[in-house]
Design a protein around this motif. Structure first.
Motif, PDB file in Angstrom:
ATOM      1  N   ARG A 193       0.798  -1.224   0.000  1.00 60.18           N
ATOM      2  CA  ARG A 193       0.000   0.000   0.000  1.00 60.18           C
ATOM      3  C   ARG A 193       0.832   1.277   0.000  1.00 60.18           C
ATOM      4  O   ARG A 193       0.846   2.015  -0.978  1.00 60.18           O
ATOM      5  CB  ARG A 193      -0.958   0.006   1.199  1.00 60.18           C
ATOM      6  N   GLY A 198     -10.587 -13.139   5.669  1.00 58.30           N
ATOM      7  CA  GLY A 198     -11.089 -11.934   5.008  1.00 58.30           C
ATOM      8  C   GLY A 198     -12.319 -11.341   5.634  1.00 58.30           C
ATOM      9  O   GLY A 198     -13.014 -10.544   5.010  1.00 58.30           O
ATOM     10  N   PRO A 226     -12.384  -6.004   7.280  1.00 56.52           N
ATOM     11  CA  PRO A 226     -11.933  -5.109   6.199  1.00 56.52           C
ATOM     12  C   PRO A 226     -10.601  -4.439   6.580  1.00 56.52           C
ATOM     13  O   PRO A 226     -10.184  -4.508   7.749  1.00 56.52           O
ATOM     14  CB  PRO A 226     -13.036  -4.064   6.105  1.00 56.52           C
ATOM     15  N   GLU A 227     -10.004  -3.817   5.614  1.00 53.74           N
ATOM     16  CA  GLU A 227      -8.740  -3.115   5.861  1.00 53.74           C
ATOM     17  C   GLU A 227      -8.868  -2.183   7.053  1.00 53.74           C
ATOM     18  O   GLU A 227      -9.822  -1.422   7.156  1.00 53.74           O
ATOM     19  CB  GLU A 227      -8.337  -2.312   4.608  1.00 53.74           C
ATOM     20  N   VAL A 242      -4.382  -5.781   8.174  1.00 49.83           N
ATOM     21  CA  VAL A 242      -5.191  -6.203   7.033  1.00 49.83           C
ATOM     22  C   VAL A 242      -5.091  -5.144   5.939  1.00 49.83           C
ATOM     23  O   VAL A 242      -5.279  -3.970   6.206  1.00 49.83           O
ATOM     24  CB  VAL A 242      -6.668  -6.383   7.446  1.00 49.83           C
ATOM     25  N   LEU A 243      -4.764  -5.574   4.750  1.00 50.40           N
ATOM     26  CA  LEU A 243      -4.679  -4.642   3.631  1.00 50.40           C
ATOM     27  C   LEU A 243      -5.573  -5.135   2.505  1.00 50.40           C
ATOM     28  O   LEU A 243      -5.597  -6.325   2.189  1.00 50.40           O
ATOM     29  CB  LEU A 243      -3.237  -4.539   3.127  1.00 50.40           C
ATOM     30  N   ASP A 244      -6.319  -4.218   1.926  1.00 57.53           N
ATOM     31  CA  ASP A 244      -7.224  -4.577   0.841  1.00 57.53           C
ATOM     32  C   ASP A 244      -6.433  -4.685  -0.463  1.00 57.53           C
ATOM     33  O   ASP A 244      -6.262  -3.716  -1.184  1.00 57.53           O
ATOM     34  CB  ASP A 244      -8.313  -3.503   0.725  1.00 57.53           C
ATOM     35  N   THR A 245      -5.969  -5.899  -0.741  1.00 59.47           N
ATOM     36  CA  THR A 245      -5.113  -6.072  -1.915  1.00 59.47           C
ATOM     37  C   THR A 245      -5.911  -6.170  -3.211  1.00 59.47           C
ATOM     38  O   THR A 245      -5.336  -6.327  -4.278  1.00 59.47           O
ATOM     39  CB  THR A 245      -4.220  -7.314  -1.749  1.00 59.47           C
ATOM     40  N   GLU A 246      -7.246  -6.094  -3.080  1.00 58.90           N
ATOM     41  CA  GLU A 246      -7.995  -5.987  -4.332  1.00 58.90           C
ATOM     42  C   GLU A 246      -7.887  -4.551  -4.823  1.00 58.90           C
ATOM     43  O   GLU A 246      -7.848  -4.295  -6.025  1.00 58.90           O
ATOM     44  CB  GLU A 246      -9.461  -6.377  -4.110  1.00 58.90           C
ATOM     45  N   LYS A 247      -7.819  -3.654  -3.842  1.00 61.13           N
ATOM     46  CA  LYS A 247      -7.678  -2.237  -4.168  1.00 61.13           C
ATOM     47  C   LYS A 247      -6.222  -1.910  -4.507  1.00 61.13           C
ATOM     48  O   LYS A 247      -5.930  -1.194  -5.456  1.00 61.13           O
ATOM     49  CB  LYS A 247      -8.147  -1.393  -2.974  1.00 61.13           C
ATOM     50  N   ASP A 274      -3.726 -10.228  -5.219  1.00 65.33           N
ATOM     51  CA  ASP A 274      -4.613 -10.132  -4.051  1.00 65.33           C
ATOM     52  C   ASP A 274      -4.678 -11.444  -3.277  1.00 65.33           C
ATOM     53  O   ASP A 274      -5.620 -11.720  -2.564  1.00 65.33           O
ATOM     54  CB  ASP A 274      -6.023  -9.691  -4.485  1.00 65.33           C
ATOM     55  N   ARG A 309      -4.217 -10.951   2.247  1.00 65.07           N
ATOM     56  CA  ARG A 309      -4.801  -9.712   2.786  1.00 65.07           C
ATOM     57  C   ARG A 309      -4.166  -9.346   4.118  1.00 65.07           C
ATOM     58  O   ARG A 309      -4.307  -8.237   4.598  1.00 65.07           O
ATOM     59  CB  ARG A 309      -6.304  -9.885   3.037  1.00 65.07           C
TER      60      ARG A 309
END
Length: 569
Positions: A147, A236, A239-240, A266-271, A279, A282
């Motif tokens: 990120r 999952g 959320p981030e 937690v990191l939103d690796t879809e974003k 992704d 996470r």
RNA sequence: GCCCCGGUCGUCUAGCCCGGUCAAGGAUAUCGGCCUCUCGAGCCGAAGAUCCCGGGUUCAAAUCCCGGCCGGGGCACCA
């Protein structure tokens, strides 16, 4: 015994007096006596008294009689030679315990290329593992932040290239984003042993607990609860930003940032997908966690890094303690500020985006690629880094120093060429029959490299504008009388000793008919200076990458046809 | 503000841990001379350090101890 000491004292008192204008000093003489007769230390006070007497005697003598007595009794004491020091870094503490099998690592974030600042840890870690000890040097990419400090996909290879160029090849390579399961396993062990817990408070709340020195309410929950939360993190369900894994330290640790520091988030690796794993994950370990685990798993014995990591060492020790591991020896060296060169990653990146710098190897930058392009040799960087060493204090080194080291290596390699910078003067030559032939020396220190022949028919040459005398010597061509305000050169002879005798300026030149146009690019602070001019014909044959000296101008590196980059004087 | 870590020629560094061959060595930069077909290299020389300051311990402190001052680093769900 008594007699011996008196004699020794007399010798040193005389030597000291002779050295310092007739007056010896008690302290210094005592020191010398102890150095020569270490046993005398036991009776230090008596020796001092004795030396006082002797020194008094000696000081009452005339300088002449001191000197003659000394040369009569101890002629050898007159030659004051000194010990020579060998350039070498101090040994590593704890190297004995591992039997000299020192394992170090260089652990860059692949978010950028290497610069002079990163050369220090790379060289130091390599040096200790491979040069001083018979150990192992590991390259580890720390790419656990998709990120904020997003890895640059090309950087992995760029860094490998940089290191090979630097001369620090590695024995093993690891990429942290490929080792996530390893970190997850240790996390689980820590949760189960009650040394780590999942916290679902907000960032602000966590900061408030820390500032207050109070334990996180989450930390009182049983390990089973945390295992459940951890599973939910992985699957999952958070959320981030909604959950983090914290390492139990001491809620009241004097340094607030150490208090139950965060090991996973937690990191939103879809974003914000990771360039290598997309992704797939996470839940990401923080630097401190991944680093601590890897240093242990990979058998790292010594960690040499900058002082900005001092607190991290403190934090990482908790993982070792909780897991029952032996921490590596940590050494923190101070900052190295390179005056007159842009080193900061963020400044470089911003500069490139804004168009201030052309690219990552813009010659004004301190990236290794820029230095290489400028003609800085890796040996020079080594010398600089080894000289600054592992001292914890800040070093402000000047570019001059780097250049001085570089010159040492470059000087013998760089052959000499002639290049006349603008504003150049055109002068016609009288008194020589066409075709005119000159022979210029390839390298003054290496006659075996021979001479280069320059032949031309049209009797016109470019001359540097600083030729102002009535006679001048053109290198390899001959001595001339300067007439008509410099527009004509009348040939006198081709005798170097004539030029010496009459103190003629000896200058470079280029034949007009076959000269090569060129430009020298020179980094000057935040600007790039461009010096155009005319070079001798053979310049055209120099391959890119070749490093030569333009006589009376400086060392340059051939960038491409007609383009040369100024290295230094 | 809090927590760490430092302070030796202009600059970098050796010595400090284990006090005495240190009235402090080397490098670089500066200045002079020699040498050289370059303003490069080489050789020789000069100048340059209250070892941050104050106190203490000791026969003896750059070195050990305490205080002060100054400088740096850190205080992220960055590395």
């Amino acid at each position: 015994m008594e007699v011996d000491i008196r004699r020794v004292a007399l010798k040193h008192a005389l030597a000291n007096a002779v050295k310092f204008g007739g007056k010896a000093r008690v302290d210094s003489v005592v020191s010398k006596v102890f150095a020569e007769v270490p046993e005398a230390r036991k009776a230090a006070k008596e020796v001092v008294e004795l030396v006082k007497e002797v020194v008094e005697e000696v000081n009452s003598m005339s300088p002449e009689s001191q000197a003659s007595l000394l040369s009569e009794l101890w002629p050898e004491a007159l030659s004051g030679e000194r010990k020579v020091e060998v350039k070498r870094l101090p040994p590593l503490p704890g190297a004995e315990e591992v039997g000299g099998k020192v394992v170090t690592r260089f652990a860059p974030n692949p978010d950028f290329v290497l610069h002079l600042g990163s050369a220090r840890p790379a060289i130091l870690n390599y040096y200790y593992a491979k040069k001083m000890y018979n150990g192992k040097f590991i390259l580890r990419f720390e790419d656990t932040d998709p990120r904020t400090k997003r890895p640059m996909p090309e950087a992995y290879d760029l860094i490998r290239e940089d290191l090979r160029w630097l001369g620090t090849p590695w024995d093993e390579e690891y990429i942290q984003s490929q080792r996530m399961e390893v970190y997850y396993e240790v996390a689980e062990a820590l949760i189960k042993s009650g040394n780590a817990y999942v916290c679902t408070h907000s960032q602000d709340e966590i900061k408030a607990f820390r500032d207050a020195g109070k334990p996180d309410p989450c930390s009182f929950l049983p390990p089973e609860e945390h295992m459940e939360r951890w599973e939910k993190m992985l699957s999952g369900e958070y959320p981030e930003g909604a959950a983090v894994l914290r390492i139990k330290t001491d809620p009241a640790h004097p340094n607030p940032s150490v208090r139950d520091w965060i090991a996973f988030r937690v990191l939103d690796t879809e974003k914000t997908p990771h360039p290598l794993t997309g992704d797939k994950y996470r839940v990401w370990p923080t630097y401190n966690f991944a680093c601590a685990v890897d240093d242990h798993m990979l058998g790292v014995t010594h960690v040499l890094r900058g002082e900005e990591h001092a607190v991290n060492t403190l934090k990482q020790e908790y993982v070792y303690r909780h897991m029952g591991w032996k921490p590596p020896v940590s050494i923190h060296f101070g900052r190295m500020n390179l005056e007159g060169m842009v080193l900061s990653k963020s400044v470089i990146r911003r500069g490139i985006e804004k168009g201030l710098f052309s690219s990552i190897d813009d010659i004004r930058l301190g990236t290794l690629r820029a230095l290489r392009r400028r003609g800085i040799l890796p040996e020079a960087i080594w010398d600089l880094v080894l000289e600054v060493g592992i001292k914890p204090s800040t070093a402000r080194v000047s570019v001059d120093k780097l250049h001085a080291f570089n010159r040492k290596y470059l000087e013998p390699r760089a052959n000499r060429y002639m290049f006349v910078p603008e504003p150049a003067k055109v002068a016609s030559i009288e008194g020589l029959e066409a075709p005119i032939t000159a022979e210029v020396i390839v390298h003054p220190s290496f006659p075996e490299r021979g001479r280069r022949r320059i032949t031309f028919s049209k009797p016109e040459v470019y001359l540097p504008s600083d030729v102002a005398s009535s006679m001048v010597r053109l290198m390899g061509l001959g001595n001339f009388e300067v007439v008509d305000g410099g527009s004509k050169l009348r040939y006198l002879n081709n005798d170097v000793s004539f030029a010496k005798k009459h103190e003629l300026p000896i200058v470079q030149w280029a034949p007009v008919e076959s000269s090569v146009r060129g430009r020298v690019l020179k980094a000057a602070g935040t600007k790039i200076e461009e010096i155009s001019g005319y070079g001798e014909p053979s310049l055209a044959e120099l391959p890119p990458g070749e490093q030569v000296q333009f006589v009376r101008l400086g060392f340059v590196r051939v960038e491409g046809p007609e383009t040369y980059i100024f290295t230094h004087d």
